[in-house]
Write a protein that holds these residues in place. Structure first.
Motif, PDB file in Angstrom:
ATOM      1  N   ILE A  82       2.995  -0.855  17.330  1.00  0.00           N
ATOM      2  CA  ILE A  82       1.585  -1.255  17.324  1.00  0.00           C
ATOM      3  C   ILE A  82       0.813  -0.387  16.360  1.00  0.00           C
ATOM      4  O   ILE A  82       0.043  -0.864  15.517  1.00  0.00           O
ATOM      5  N   MET A  83       1.095   0.941  16.481  1.00  0.00           N
ATOM      6  CA  MET A  83       0.403   1.870  15.589  1.00  0.00           C
ATOM      7  C   MET A  83       0.725   1.526  14.130  1.00  0.00           C
ATOM      8  O   MET A  83      -0.170   1.490  13.270  1.00  0.00           O
ATOM      9  N   ALA A  84       2.008   1.233  13.876  1.00  0.00           N
ATOM     10  CA  ALA A  84       2.432   0.953  12.498  1.00  0.00           C
ATOM     11  C   ALA A  84       1.759  -0.318  11.980  1.00  0.00           C
ATOM     12  O   ALA A  84       1.238  -0.356  10.850  1.00  0.00           O
ATOM     13  N   VAL A  85       1.729  -1.350  12.863  1.00  0.00           N
ATOM     14  CA  VAL A  85       1.086  -2.602  12.449  1.00  0.00           C
ATOM     15  C   VAL A  85      -0.380  -2.340  12.103  1.00  0.00           C
ATOM     16  O   VAL A  85      -0.886  -2.768  11.065  1.00  0.00           O
ATOM     17  N   GLY A  86      -1.063  -1.596  12.979  1.00  0.00           N
ATOM     18  CA  GLY A  86      -2.481  -1.247  12.750  1.00  0.00           C
ATOM     19  C   GLY A  86      -2.646  -0.548  11.418  1.00  0.00           C
ATOM     20  O   GLY A  86      -3.540  -0.894  10.626  1.00  0.00           O
ATOM     21  N   LEU A  87      -1.738   0.443  11.197  1.00  0.00           N
ATOM     22  CA  LEU A  87      -1.819   1.231   9.962  1.00  0.00           C
ATOM     23  C   LEU A  87      -1.607   0.329   8.736  1.00  0.00           C
ATOM     24  O   LEU A  87      -2.387   0.384   7.770  1.00  0.00           O
ATOM     25  N   VAL A  88      -0.571  -0.516   8.811  1.00  0.00           N
ATOM     26  CA  VAL A  88      -0.264  -1.393   7.681  1.00  0.00           C
ATOM     27  C   VAL A  88      -1.447  -2.316   7.417  1.00  0.00           C
ATOM     28  O   VAL A  88      -1.885  -2.504   6.277  1.00  0.00           O
ATOM     29  N   SER A 101      -7.874  -0.740  13.474  1.00  0.00           N
ATOM     30  CA  SER A 101      -8.150   0.658  13.820  1.00  0.00           C
ATOM     31  C   SER A 101      -7.770   0.916  15.262  1.00  0.00           C
ATOM     32  O   SER A 101      -7.177   1.947  15.604  1.00  0.00           O
ATOM     33  N   ALA A 102      -8.159  -0.075  16.122  1.00  0.00           N
ATOM     34  CA  ALA A 102      -7.832   0.107  17.537  1.00  0.00           C
ATOM     35  C   ALA A 102      -6.336   0.229  17.721  1.00  0.00           C
ATOM     36  O   ALA A 102      -5.850   1.087  18.485  1.00  0.00           O
ATOM     37  N   MET A 103      -5.571  -0.599  16.975  1.00  0.00           N
ATOM     38  CA  MET A 103      -4.107  -0.543  17.125  1.00  0.00           C
ATOM     39  C   MET A 103      -3.557   0.789  16.644  1.00  0.00           C
ATOM     40  O   MET A 103      -2.721   1.422  17.308  1.00  0.00           O
ATOM     41  N   ALA A 104      -4.024   1.236  15.454  1.00  0.00           N
ATOM     42  CA  ALA A 104      -3.479   2.495  14.903  1.00  0.00           C
ATOM     43  C   ALA A 104      -3.814   3.679  15.788  1.00  0.00           C
ATOM     44  O   ALA A 104      -2.951   4.450  16.209  1.00  0.00           O
ATOM     45  N   ILE A 105      -5.068   3.831  16.133  1.00  0.00           N
ATOM     46  CA  ILE A 105      -5.487   5.003  16.911  1.00  0.00           C
ATOM     47  C   ILE A 105      -4.982   4.914  18.341  1.00  0.00           C
ATOM     48  O   ILE A 105      -4.405   5.855  18.887  1.00  0.00           O
ATOM     49  N   TRP A 107      -9.835  -2.332  -2.611  1.00  0.00           N
ATOM     50  CA  TRP A 107      -9.666  -1.598  -3.869  1.00  0.00           C
ATOM     51  C   TRP A 107      -9.672  -2.514  -5.066  1.00  0.00           C
ATOM     52  O   TRP A 107     -10.298  -2.249  -6.078  1.00  0.00           O
ATOM     53  N   PHE A 108      -8.928  -3.603  -4.870  1.00  0.00           N
ATOM     54  CA  PHE A 108      -8.871  -4.540  -5.979  1.00  0.00           C
ATOM     55  C   PHE A 108     -10.102  -5.442  -6.029  1.00  0.00           C
ATOM     56  O   PHE A 108     -10.196  -6.334  -6.861  1.00  0.00           O
ATOM     57  N   GLY A 109     -11.078  -5.254  -5.107  1.00  0.00           N
ATOM     58  CA  GLY A 109     -12.321  -6.015  -5.100  1.00  0.00           C
ATOM     59  C   GLY A 109     -12.141  -7.471  -4.693  1.00  0.00           C
ATOM     60  O   GLY A 109     -12.942  -8.314  -5.049  1.00  0.00           O
ATOM     61  N   LEU A 110     -11.057  -7.746  -4.008  1.00  0.00           N
ATOM     62  CA  LEU A 110     -10.822  -9.110  -3.530  1.00  0.00           C
ATOM     63  C   LEU A 110     -11.731  -9.360  -2.325  1.00  0.00           C
ATOM     64  O   LEU A 110     -12.233  -8.399  -1.712  1.00  0.00           O
ATOM     65  N   LEU A 138      -4.540  -1.801   8.135  1.00  0.00           N
ATOM     66  CA  LEU A 138      -5.618  -1.019   7.521  1.00  0.00           C
ATOM     67  C   LEU A 138      -5.347  -0.803   6.036  1.00  0.00           C
ATOM     68  O   LEU A 138      -6.242  -0.920   5.184  1.00  0.00           O
ATOM     69  N   VAL A 139      -4.091  -0.491   5.761  1.00  0.00           N
ATOM     70  CA  VAL A 139      -3.725  -0.248   4.359  1.00  0.00           C
ATOM     71  C   VAL A 139      -3.965  -1.508   3.539  1.00  0.00           C
ATOM     72  O   VAL A 139      -4.546  -1.470   2.446  1.00  0.00           O
TER      73      VAL A 139
END
Lengths: 577, 548
Positions: free
Chosen positions: B444-450, B478-482, B460-463, B452-453
């Motif tokens: 779950i944390m990994a999914v959240g992190l991914v 955020s909820a998933m990662a934290i 970043w690419f302004g999409l 977010l990334v």
């Protein structure tokens, strides 16, 4: 017979008597009973015969009539004297107290206690036995010559020990033995032992074969004569008396006439008498000298045994000390519990904190006081303490067992152990306590060592003051593990982490100093254990020292014995043996 | 023999055989454990048992009586007078008789196999059979004429010493001259003070004493015998010259032969004598078996010395470490691998051998250190002190020997016991579930992190912004990662705490298990052998007491 320097010999024998009085044979070695008896014997012989005889060479000849129980000694004495002077009887043993018959004018020689000083005197009337046995009963009678006294001695083989002892005692004091035996007894073993002793001592001997069944004399007398010749007593006069009816409690005068004549001749012939006395005296002195040598050699033997016993104790504990030193040096102390604690100490980083930061130490201490668990440092110190203590106690116990075993192998050691009771057979009771104090003291001493070492260098001293405890720990491990003795993995673990520590120490103090410190710390431990073990060994050696014969005695005895032998002119004693 | 005599004699016989059985037990126990009795006493016991059995098996219906005494007391004359023939040479030269001589009184006038056997055993080659008509009343008697014991011939004494041990009854011949000799009283009569029942003392040659003095001598002799400890001994005054008293002696011998009690009485006296000697060698109190407390102390000391505690601690530590790896927070699990496994360090991490297999490799724990060895030594000393307290010193020593007999095996056996213990090292059942949960939370944390990334990269690419659903104010990723991270850490903390409890339980279980294993070693190598020894000593003691 060459002349003897009587005064010189008197001085020597008196000195010898005094020295023999000092002889103590405190150890129960194998031959000690015999040796004590021999020493007593020599003392008595000097007191009762040699010294009085040397003082008064002209005193009357003392002829002791001795022999087996029931041989008819008393009857024979009465018959020879021709008067009822002593009491014979049919109950055995008969003559309970010795009777000395002398001429009235010779009374002065016997009344004081110069001759046979160890026996009490009682003046008896002829024929009346003295009540209260074991006194010397003096009887004056005209019927004996002036220069000869007869002594009716108790049995030599009686069932009463005291009788036998007195008989032996009296025979020792004789110038002449008149030995009475019978047709039934002449081959008994006990009298022959006495005759052998007499022959060795050189005392004059006359033999009476009493109670010969009529007609048997022709067969027995030659047999006895040949037995005498075999023992080197062929020259002794032999009187054969047949079993015959007693007249008035005495043998017929004719039967004892040859014996009476022999005694009278001896009394009348001054020259022969003097010869007899000198020969007997020389023999006695030679015997004294030989026996003194025997006593001296037993004293020496006791010294050797004492040395051997205390040597056994010293060796066992020295061995224990050596083994302990080896155990410490080869690192075996570090194995097991101690190593585990060391790993805990190193693994948790507590050691480095001990070495470096005050804050870290503080944190560990607070943690320890909060959790109630001892810190790893204390656990490690405790493990070292109990390890060394266990080793020390076991080595002492082993050494004690060893000493007990080796002492048990000798009779003297067994006697000492039995006298000392149970405590000596185990290590002293407070050993455990002293051993753990020893280790704690040593651990405390390490700090002092470090302080001394650090004192000269200001910076290091400063750093050291932070981590003195930790440095002491590293030093301790260094003492136990310098040359290894740990298996490969253990070295990696223990040595590796010590290496960290000692590198630090070396950085602080220098390589040289660390090596010196380790050496000193080990020497300190060695000294402390040595003292403790010496204390344990002392329990044994001091016991032996309390039972060690005087060191000068044997030498003095030998010297005096040698002097006596030289005074005799020839090696008379040796030749006679 | 009357019927009553017969009954009494069989009873005495039965009792003797029982006592001999006890003595045999004593002998066997002494032989099985050197040090339980002093070697010379044990030899005496064995010799007596052997002698008694042999004697009972050879001509038990015969009574062997020895004429013993000093040289010149008239043993041979008396022998001839009793036999009624001049068999033994008599002379005035001393000593006369140099070897023993036997006269066998037999109604059939023949030696018979049993008697021949008996004489063979007695090693008396000179035998004479006395036919019935000459002495009908003495049937069954074997009379021995011994050499003297007091002459200058030492081998005569040796022969006497040998024969007095094996005959059934003694006739000590003394004479008016020699009756108080120390040689007789000290060397023989006192030694055989317990044998009064089979002793007759003959005062021979009374013709040499005037009539009125005889009673006095006999009384005096009786007094000396009392003093020797020989109570109520029959004293007979005889003279072979006048024949006085010889018949009285013959009657006495006839009575004793007819009763056939001498053999049993003699052996009984021998057993009595040994019983006295043995009584001083056994403890007053019966040795007790090793107490449970003492066994426990030994086990504890052995466990300490063998490092069982360290192993138990290692079991706990290993459990904690493995639990951390199994249920710890997955991102930091690898950190635990950096520390060595405590059980592997001790060589105990492999699976324990199947029950029934016998080969167990050494653990790679350090060889028992000198300290541990010393601790074993001390434990054994304490154990011996406890168990042997109050026993005689010789027995204490013996117990010490038994306790230390397998001293060399103890360290190895303890190591093997610890190596073969089935230590509780298997993973706990809940680990798998918690591990799954941890992975789920980590996922779950990994999914959240991914997520977010991805959002970040897109930004970043302004999409155009990706839709990020929200729960309340917080966006899902955020909820998933934290939340995943926090929940994972929380679970790992909880799991560690639970694993800690499990580790303590396992430590305790391992300690129990190891203590049991150590205790079986302590029992096998030390406590049980010592127990057996104490039981043997107790049996020895009760056998000795049965002898009385």
């Amino acid at each position: 017979m060459e002349r003897i320097d009587l005064d010189g010999m008197l001085a020597t024998t008196t000195a010898l008597r005094a020295q023999l009085g000092e002889v103590r044979l405190p150890l129960a070695t194998d031959a000690v009973d015999d040796a004590r008896r021999t020493a007593d014997h020599v003392r008595r012989q000097l007191d009762d015969y040699v010294i009085p005889r040397l003082r008064d060479i002209d005193a009357p000849v003392l002829a002791v009539v001795g022999g087996s129980t029931g041989a008819g000694k008393s009857t024979l004495v009465n018959s020879v004297v021709g008067a009822e002077v002593t009491v014979p009887g049919v109950l055995r043993p008969t003559t309970r107290s010795p009777v000395l018959i002398h001429h009235p004018t010779a009374a002065r020689w016997f009344e004081d206690d110069r001759v046979l000083g160890s026996l009490a005197r009682a003046r008896g009337t002829p024929g009346q036995p003295v009540e209260g046995a074991h006194q010397l009963q003096l009887v004056a009678s005209d019927a004996v010559p002036e220069d000869l006294a007869l002594l009716d001695a108790p049995d030599i083989d009686s069932v009463l020990d005291r009788n036998r002892e007195i008989a032996q005692h009296l025979l020792d004091a004789a110038d002449l033995w008149v030995f009475v035996t019978t047709a039934a007894r002449y081959a008994d073993a006990v009298p022959w032992d006495f005759l052998r002793t007499a022959s060795r001592r050189g005392v004059g001997i006359g033999l009476v074969l009493n109670r010969v069944p009529p007609g048997a004399g022709d067969e027995i007398a030659p047999h006895l004569a040949s037995m005498l010749a075999d023992e080197g007593l062929g020259d002794a006069p032999l009187f054969v008396l047949e079993e015959q009816a007693l007249a008035d409690g005495r043998l017929p005068t004719a039967a004892v006439a040859p014996m009476r004549a022999w005694l009278d001749d001896l009394a009348a012939d001054r020259e022969a008498r003097a010869d007899l006395v000198r020969q007997s005296l020389t023999g006695a002195v030679a015997d004294v000298s030989n026996r003194t040598e025997e006593v001296a050699s037993v004293v020496e033997q006791q010294q050797a045994v004492a040395d051997q016993l205390s040597g056994a104790a010293a060796d066992a504990f020295a061995d224990a000390h050596q083994r302990l030193a080896d155990d410490v040096r080869d690192g075996t102390v570090m194995r097991g519990e101690v190593l585990a604690r060391w790993q805990d100490l190193v693994g948790t980083g507590e050691l480095l904190r001990e070495l470096q930061s005050r804050i870290g130490r503080l944190r560990d201490r607070i943690a320890a006081s909060v959790t109630g668990r001892p810190r790893n440092v204390e656990k490690f110190q405790g493990a070292v303490e109990s390890g060394v203590e266990t080793l020390l106690r076991e080595r002492v116990a082993e050494a004690t067992d060893e000493v007990v075993l080796r002492w048990r192998a000798t009779s003297a050691g067994t006697a000492l152990l039995d006298d000392a009771g149970d405590e000596l057979r185990r290590p002293s009771t407070d050993l455990g306590e002293r051993a753990s104090r020893l280790v704690r003291d040593w651990q405390g001493g390490l700090l002092d060592l470090l302080r001394e070492e650090g004192a000269g260098k200001r910076t290091t001293a400063k750093i050291l003051s932070y981590g003195l405890n930790g440095a002491a720990l590293v030093l301790m491990v260094g003492v136990f593990a310098q040359t290894g003795g740990l298996t490969g993995a253990e070295v990696a673990i223990a040595g590796g982490s010590t290496a960290v520590g000692s590198t630090l120490l070396e950085a602080l103090l220098g390589d040289q100093a660390v090596r010196r410190l380790t050496e000193r710390a080990r020497a300190d431990l060695d000294r402390r254990t040595g003292e403790l073990l010496a204390g344990e060994a002392e329990r044994f050696t001091s016991l032996v020292d309390g039972h060690r014969p005087d060191t000068t005695t044997a030498g003095t005895l030998r010297e005096l014995a040698g002097e006596l032998r030289r005074a005799l002119g020839t090696d008379a004693g040796r030749r006679r043996r | 023999m009357s019927r009553r005599d017969e009954r009494r004699s069989t009873r005495a016989d039965r009792e003797l055989r029982q006592r001999l059985d006890h003595l045999t037990a004593v002998s066997e126990l002494a032989a099985a454990g050197p040090g339980r009795l002093p070697a010379d006493l044990a030899d005496d016991v064995a010799a007596t048992v052997e002698r008694a059995q042999t004697r009972l098996g050879r001509g038990a219906d015969r009574t062997v009586v020895a004429l013993a005494g000093a040289t010149g007391s008239g043993k041979s004359s008396l022998f001839n007078a009793l036999v009624g023939d001049d068999i033994s040479p008599v002379g005035v030269r001393r000593p006369t008789t140099s070897t023993a001589r036997a006269a066998v009184f037999d109604a059939d006038g023949a030696l018979g196999d049993g008697t021949a056997d008996l004489l063979e055993w007695l090693q008396v080659p000179q035998r004479h059979v006395v036919p019935a008509e000459r002495a009908p009343d003495l049937h069954g008697l074997v009379l021995l004429d011994l050499p003297d014991h007091d002459s200058v011939e030492a081998d005569h004494r040796a022969e006497v010493d040998r024969l007095v041990e094996v005959v059934d009854a003694f006739v000590w011949v003394v004479d008016p001259q020699k009756y108080a000799d120390a040689a007789l009283h000290e060397q023989y009569l006192r030694r055989f003070a317990g044998h009064a029942a089979v002793t007759i003392v003959v005062l021979n040659q009374v013709d040499l004493v005037p009539e009125h003095g005889r009673q006095g001598i006999v009384d005096d002799l009786a007094r000396l015998l009392e003093a020797d400890g020989l109570h109520r001994v029959r004293v007979v005054a005889t003279s072979t010259m006048t024949g006085e008293g010889v018949d009285a002696l013959r009657r006495e011998l006839a009575a004793r032969t007819a009763e056939r009690r001498a053999l049993v009485a003699r052996l009984d006296a021998d057993v009595d004598w040994l019983a006295d000697q043995l009584a001083g060698r056994v403890s007053d109190r019966a040795p007790e078996p090793v107490g449970r407390g003492t066994r426990r102390d030994l086990t504890r000391a052995f466990a300490d010395a063998s490092g069982a505690d360290a192993v138990a601690d290692a079991v706990g530590a290993a459990h904690r470490r493995r639990a951390a790896q199994a249920v710890g927070w997955p991102p930091t699990r690898w950190l635990g691998r950096l520390r060595p496994d405590p059980l592997r360090r001790l060589g105990l991490d492999r699976p324990p051998p199947e029950p029934g297999t016998t080969t167990v490799g050494r653990t790679s724990r350090a060889a028992p250190s000198t300290v541990a060895d010393a601790a074993l030594g001390r434990a054994l000393r304490d154990f011996v002190d406890d168990t042997a307290a109050g026993l005689p010193p010789a027995w204490q020593e013996r117990v010490g020997e038994v306790a230390n007999a397998r001293r060399g095996d103890v360290a190895d056996a303890l190591d093997r016991q610890i190596g073969s213990a089935r230590l509780p090292t298997e993973p706990a059942g809940w680990w798998r579930a918690v591990s799954g949960l941890q992975w789920l939370l980590a996922g779950i944390m990994a999914v959240g992190l991914v997520w977010l990334v991805v959002i970040g990269v897109v930004a970043w690419f302004g999409l155009p912004d990706l839709p990020a659903p929200e729960i309340g104010e917080v966006p899902w990723p955020s909820a998933m990662a934290i939340g995943g991270a926090l929940a994972g850490l929380l679970v790992s903390v909880l799991a560690r705490a639970i694993a800690g409890i499990g580790a303590r339980r396992r430590t305790a279980a391992a300690r129990r298990m190891l203590t049991d294993a150590v205790s079986s070693t302590a029992d096998d190598l030390v406590a049980d052998p010592v127990d057996a020894e104490l039981a043997a000593l107790a049996e020895l003691r009760s056998s000795v007491r049965e002898l009385r």
